[in-house]
Enzyme design. Structure first.
Site, PDB file in Angstrom:
ATOM      1  N   ASP A 122       0.858  -1.188   0.000  1.00 12.71           N
ATOM      2  CA  ASP A 122       0.000   0.000   0.000  1.00 12.71           C
ATOM      3  C   ASP A 122       0.887   1.228   0.000  1.00 12.71           C
ATOM      4  O   ASP A 122       1.997   1.203   0.557  1.00 12.71           O
ATOM      5  CB  ASP A 122      -0.911   0.010   1.228  1.00 12.71           C
ATOM      6  N   ASP A 138      -6.957  -1.342  -4.669  1.00 14.41           N
ATOM      7  CA  ASP A 138      -8.020  -0.971  -3.733  1.00 14.41           C
ATOM      8  C   ASP A 138      -8.977   0.035  -4.365  1.00 14.41           C
ATOM      9  O   ASP A 138     -10.188  -0.041  -4.164  1.00 14.41           O
ATOM     10  CB  ASP A 138      -7.433  -0.378  -2.448  1.00 14.41           C
TER      11      ASP A 138
END
Length: 165
Positions: A122, A138
């Site tokens: 991330d 995402d």
């Protein structure tokens, strides 16, 4: 013969290309993040967002972080289901197929990370609010999920209106 039934695969191709594009962009951004940002480091990006490299072993909000193998298996199964739904034109409307393509690209993007590394890379951190760090996959999942929910709600509303008439 019905033109649609003869060309279902051709109708799905642009959506599979979109899903592949989401996967490629996601994986390139993740690679660049791992290669150029130290784990936990914060870099200014654009107003409202920093680049912050984290390794997420869980799902959204780090749910199930101790059970990455469950999330890996789930991502794989969901990816297969989404691919079949796209291939079989489960939803005939373009917005629904667009949604499925975004969901598929996002599911595959995070599946690749979990399968290869045991975590998801991330990097996008909001600075204007407290929110979990996220990635391109995402974004595909969230936007695709929102659009699909919107489509289903509108479809249900139209069907209930037709039934009442």
């Amino acid at each position: 013969t019905d033109i649609l039934s003869d060309n279902k695969e051709a109708l799905s191709l642009p959506y599979f290309i979109l899903a592949a594009l989401v996967v490629v962009v996601d994986q390139v951004v993740k690679y660049l993040t791992r290669a150029n940002i130290a784990l936990g480091e914060h870099l200014d990006f654009i107003p409202g967002f920093d680049l912050t490299y984290i390794q997420n072993t869980g799902a959204a909000f780090s749910i199930l972080s101790q059970h990455t193998w469950i999330l890996t298996a789930l991502s794989g199964v969901v990816s297969l289901i989404l691919a079949v739904m796209l291939a079989k034109n489960f939803y005939p409307e373009k917005i629904a197929r667009f949604s499925l393509a975004l969901l598929l690209g996002g599911a595959i993007g995070n599946f690749i990370d979990r399968a290869l590394f045991g975590f998801v890379t991330d990097m996008f951190a909001t600075t204007f609010m407290d929110f979990p760090v996220f990635n391109v996959a995402d974004m595909g999942v969230v936007v695709g999920g929102f659009l699909l929910c919107f489509y289903v709600i509108l479809t249900m509303k139209d069907e209930s209106k037709e039934e009442s008439e």
